[in-house]
Design an enzyme around this catalytic site. Sequence first.
Site: not given
Ligand code: COA
Length: 333
Positions: A119, A260, A290
């Site tokens: 990214c 970004h 993204n």
């Molecule tokens: N829909 C519904 N529920 C979802 C889901 C989806 N698409 N994806 C994950 N979940 C659930 C998980 O299973 C988890 O359930 P549980 O509590 O029963 O185990 C819950 O939601 C929380 O998951 P978690 O991964 O802790 O969520 P989060 O708040 O960290 O959000 C992201 C997840 C990916 C949105 C977040 O971590 C993020 O944006 N990270 C950065 C990613 C990024 O920018 N990547 C690119 C880099 S350039």
Amino acid sequence: MSLSTAFGVRMSGIASAVPDRVLTNADLERILDTSDEWIRQRTGIVERRVVDGERESQASLAMRSLRTSLDRAGLKPSDLDLIINCTVTAEMTCPSNACRIAAEIGATPVPAFDLVAACSGFVYGINVGESLVRSGRFRTVGVIGCDLMTQVVDYEDRSVSILFGDAAGSVILRRDPDTQRGCLYQAMGADGRGWHSLYLPRRAREIPPEDADNPIRIGCLRMHGREVYKFAVNKFREVIEDALEKTGLKVDDVSQFVCHQMNVRIIDAAIERIGLPRDRVRINIDRYGNTSAGSVGVVLDELRGDGALREGDIVIIVAFGGGLTWASSVWRL
Ligand code: COA
């Protein structure tokens, strides 16, 4: 801040290209155990663009953007003397897509290479291209950031697939007689100790033991969302504060902070922590998701289209991503 170099650099031909097909959160609800509400709340994304893999490729989308860049800069392909194609989704590693793009648009035999910094790729590419023009060795460099992330996510993995879309952005960096024009300051960094937070394995043996049971397909992106989130929130603040400190600029001197688009909560956290003015931080992740190396160029092109990038403006561009990598680029346009 004054620059004692023989040449300045003009960023011209700002352009972007996105596929026509739109994939909404409602579409994802039909194929995944997810909801529009969850995706909006956790990421700010409403829809993203998706290529038709039969018809379009990283090279074709990148080329569309580069052609528009050349038109807008009033240049021919043969005016380029270097092409840098920033991507993690080239069809092949050999040849680079940059070589195929150069041939296809009729720019051979210019040197051309792909740059891999996930990214952060486009900002790395702009920094490298600017330095080469400023050094006097090159006059006109085409820099493209383009990723087809929807080709490398597993649509059975709801935590990763909902985040990503496809897009390209590009600029032409040209020698300019005004030595005060161009990149005033740049910083790039990488911390490979965190590589396993975000990676795209080609073979099973590359998968680290902690992910051995992860069912995501080989060839698809694996991500530890919370680790990446923490890294990005901290790094965002660090690179912007570093850029302001090193240049002596104040937030009010900066007409746009071009970031970004990884997650709206990450951008919001930076706005709050650093005290950035909301009206000078463009957010379009709601419409594109993204798009990895594509995202910064799409933001720049929107700002260009709105007349929000004027001669002499100061713009700070930042990105973060797999590697882990990060980059900033402070421009006087
Ligand atoms: N829909 C519904 N529920 C979802 C889901 C989806 N698409 N994806 C994950 N979940 C659930 C998980 O299973 C988890 O359930 P549980 O509590 O029963 O185990 C819950 O939601 C929380 O998951 P978690 O991964 O802790 O969520 P989060 O708040 O960290 O959000 C992201 C997840 C990916 C949105 C977040 O971590 C993020 O944006 N990270 C950065 C990613 C990024 O920018 N990547 C690119 C880099 S350039």
